[in-house]
Enzyme design. Structure first.
Site, PDB file in Angstrom:
ATOM      1  CG  PHE A 168      -1.832  -1.218   1.258  1.00 49.00           C
ATOM      2  CD1 PHE A 168      -2.757  -1.512   0.261  1.00 49.00           C
ATOM      3  CD2 PHE A 168      -1.686  -2.124   2.305  1.00 49.00           C
ATOM      4  CE1 PHE A 168      -3.535  -2.655   0.321  1.00 49.00           C
ATOM      5  CE2 PHE A 168      -2.457  -3.275   2.365  1.00 49.00           C
ATOM      6  CZ  PHE A 168      -3.385  -3.542   1.360  1.00 49.00           C
ATOM      7  NE  ARG A 169       1.847   3.539  -5.254  1.00 47.18           N
ATOM      8  CZ  ARG A 169       2.857   3.254  -6.070  1.00 47.18           C
ATOM      9  NH1 ARG A 169       4.107   3.432  -5.641  1.00 47.18           N
ATOM     10  NH2 ARG A 169       2.650   2.790  -7.284  1.00 47.18           N
ATOM     11  CG  LEU A 170       1.251   2.361   4.080  1.00 47.84           C
ATOM     12  CD1 LEU A 170       0.370   1.684   5.121  1.00 47.84           C
ATOM     13  CD2 LEU A 170       1.165   3.883   4.222  1.00 47.84           C
TER      14      LEU A 170
END
Length: 211
Positions: free
Chosen positions: A187-189
């Site tokens: 999730f692009r974290l």
């Protein structure tokens, strides 16, 4: 739920945030890349600026590193060489797609010693040593044939003997003041850890950044 295209076990195993020394972590990641990257795990994007401040970037190969910094070689009369010697600063980015990792480095550049440059130059294939003499890197070339003529000229000049290193060809060492490690997460974290220092003789400070 995680992205099915990003295997969770590959993205979440190991936490590099506890590492104390950036060069140790870089060495570990580079070794991992040597086992997973299909081509040139030592390839990096090298960024410079010209006299107007306009950025320039190109791919080069890392030829060595230690606690002093990251070494690469170039023609000092090329656009890259002129920009580096004029500004005295540069940035690097390694991207290992197979590992979903990235390392960004910023700092000052210094010439390597003649002894270092000579040793590396003599380790290059003979054709590459000839090429260092034949290529007026970054300057206008009227045709491929003109380049081939220069190669033939220097091949004849040096014959089967030793090929000395041109004075305009040598190495530069990027002495980092910032090294950032980036690892892909779902999730692009992403995980981002940056080591920074005010000068080469100062201790490193570490910080975790928002993705």
């Amino acid at each position: 739920m995680t992205d099915p295209k990003l295997p969770t076990e590959e993205l979440t195993k190991g936490d590099f945030a506890d590492v104390k020394k950036p060069f140790d972590l870089f060495s570990e990641w580079l070794e991992d890349a040597k086992g997973s990257e299909p081509n040139d795990p030592n390839a990096l994007a090298l960024a410079t600026v010209d006299e107007t401040g306009l950025p320039n970037v190109r791919m080069v190969l890392l030829k060595g590193f230690d606690e002093r910094g990251f070494v690469f070689y170039t023609n000092f009369e090329s656009a890259k060489g002129v920009e580096l010697l004029t500004s005295g600063k540069a940035a690097m980015c390694f991207h290992w797609k197979s590992l979903r990792r990235q390392v960004r480095i910023r700092g000052e550049v210094q010439k390597v010693s003649d002894e270092e440059a000579d040793a590396y130059y003599q380790s290059r294939p003979r054709g590459s040593r000839i090429g260092a003499w034949a290529s007026k890197q970054s300057r206008s070339l009227e045709s491929r044939f003109a380049l081939e003529k220069e190669v033939a000229k220097y091949t004849a000049k040096f014959g089967v003997g030793d090929i000395p290193r041109p004075e305009h060809w040598s190495g530069l060492r990027l002495v980092p003041t910032s090294i950032e490690f980036w690892h892909d997460r779902p999730f692009r974290l992403h995980d981002r850890i940056v080591f920074s220092r005010s000068a080469a003789d100062q201790p490193w400070e570490k910080d975790r950044l928002y993705p």
